[in-house]
Design a protein around this motif. Structure first.
Motif, short mmCIF file in Angstrom:
data_model
loop_
_atom_site.label_atom_id
_atom_site.label_comp_id
_atom_site.label_asym_id
_atom_site.label_seq_id
_atom_site.Cartn_x
_atom_site.Cartn_y
_atom_site.Cartn_z
N LEU A 177 32.13 -29.83 -15.98
CA LEU A 177 31.82 -30.86 -16.97
C LEU A 177 30.40 -31.39 -16.78
O LEU A 177 29.69 -31.66 -17.75
N SER A 178 29.97 -31.52 -15.53
CA SER A 178 28.61 -32.01 -15.28
C SER A 178 27.56 -30.95 -15.59
O SER A 178 26.40 -31.29 -15.81
N SER A 179 27.95 -29.68 -15.62
CA SER A 179 26.99 -28.63 -15.95
C SER A 179 26.55 -28.72 -17.41
O SER A 179 25.46 -28.25 -17.75
N GLU A 180 27.36 -29.33 -18.25
CA GLU A 180 26.96 -29.54 -19.64
C GLU A 180 25.83 -30.54 -19.74
O GLU A 180 25.06 -30.52 -20.68
N ALA A 181 25.71 -31.41 -18.73
CA ALA A 181 24.63 -32.41 -18.69
C ALA A 181 23.43 -31.90 -17.90
O ALA A 181 22.52 -32.67 -17.59
N GLY A 182 23.43 -30.61 -17.53
CA GLY A 182 22.30 -30.05 -16.82
C GLY A 182 22.35 -30.24 -15.32
O GLY A 182 21.32 -30.22 -14.65
N LYS A 183 23.55 -30.40 -14.77
CA LYS A 183 23.71 -30.57 -13.33
C LYS A 183 24.54 -29.41 -12.77
O LYS A 183 25.56 -29.05 -13.33
N VAL A 184 24.07 -28.84 -11.67
CA VAL A 184 24.75 -27.73 -11.02
C VAL A 184 25.02 -28.12 -9.58
O VAL A 184 24.15 -28.70 -8.92
N THR A 185 26.23 -27.80 -9.08
CA THR A 185 26.62 -28.19 -7.73
C THR A 185 26.71 -26.96 -6.84
O THR A 185 27.30 -25.95 -7.23
N PHE A 186 26.12 -27.06 -5.64
CA PHE A 186 26.14 -25.98 -4.66
C PHE A 186 26.64 -26.51 -3.33
O PHE A 186 26.40 -27.65 -2.98
N MET A 187 27.33 -25.63 -2.57
CA MET A 187 27.63 -25.91 -1.17
C MET A 187 26.40 -25.51 -0.38
O MET A 187 25.84 -24.43 -0.61
N VAL A 188 25.97 -26.36 0.55
CA VAL A 188 24.80 -26.10 1.36
C VAL A 188 25.14 -26.37 2.82
O VAL A 188 26.12 -27.08 3.11
N PRO A 189 24.37 -25.83 3.77
CA PRO A 189 24.63 -26.13 5.18
C PRO A 189 24.38 -27.61 5.48
O PRO A 189 23.64 -28.29 4.77
N LEU A 190 24.99 -28.10 6.55
CA LEU A 190 24.81 -29.49 6.93
C LEU A 190 23.36 -29.80 7.28
O LEU A 190 22.91 -30.94 7.15
N SER A 191 22.61 -28.80 7.69
CA SER A 191 21.22 -29.01 8.09
C SER A 191 20.23 -28.95 6.92
O SER A 191 19.04 -29.21 7.11
N ALA A 192 20.69 -28.61 5.72
CA ALA A 192 19.79 -28.45 4.57
C ALA A 192 19.30 -29.81 4.08
O ALA A 192 20.06 -30.78 4.00
N THR A 193 18.01 -29.88 3.76
CA THR A 193 17.43 -31.10 3.20
C THR A 193 17.30 -30.96 1.69
O THR A 193 17.44 -29.86 1.14
N LYS A 194 17.00 -32.07 1.03
CA LYS A 194 16.83 -32.04 -0.42
C LYS A 194 15.65 -31.16 -0.81
O LYS A 194 15.71 -30.44 -1.81
N ASP A 195 14.58 -31.20 -0.03
CA ASP A 195 13.42 -30.36 -0.32
C ASP A 195 13.75 -28.88 -0.19
O ASP A 195 13.28 -28.05 -0.98
N ASP A 196 14.55 -28.52 0.83
CA ASP A 196 14.98 -27.13 1.01
C ASP A 196 15.78 -26.65 -0.20
O ASP A 196 15.58 -25.55 -0.70
#
Length: 105
Positions: A29-48
């Motif tokens: 539902l949020s992808s219709e608003a241009g948002k995509v969700t990913f699983m990332v490692p615990l060490s990942a930063t927003k910049d990464d």
């Protein structure tokens, strides 16, 4: 730096940053608003995460929000265990950009 000198350098670290897309009813539902969700490692930063999404999918990212979820304690056959902690990244794409995460399923 001009656009002609800019190269699309995809590294192995970028593929390790995006573990998998989250495909749930809420994320679709949020992808219709241009948002995509990913699983990332615990060490990942927003910049990464931003660099990985922009480079791999060739899209413009406006914002990245991260959510760290702690693992639940569960009982299985009388023994108590703990699920692993995980981190999700909700990536807001620029107007007119989209990523179809359901292709290839």
């Amino acid at each position: 730096m001009s656009k002609s000198n800019k190269t699309n350098n995809v590294t192995a670290k970028m593929y390790d940053t995006l573990l998998r897309p989250v495909i749930t009813e809420k994320s679709m539902l949020s992808s219709e608003a241009g948002k995509v969700t990913f699983m990332v490692p615990l060490s990942a930063t927003k910049d990464d995460v931003k660099a990985a999404v922009e480079t791999i999918f060739n899209v413009k990212v406006n914002q990245v929000n991260t959510i760290r979820q702690f693992g639940k304690t569960k009982t299985f056959r009388g023994r108590e265990g703990v699920r692993s902690d995980f981190k999700k990244a909700v990536v807001t794409l620029a107007e007119g950009q989209n990523i179809d995460v359901t292709t290839g399923i």
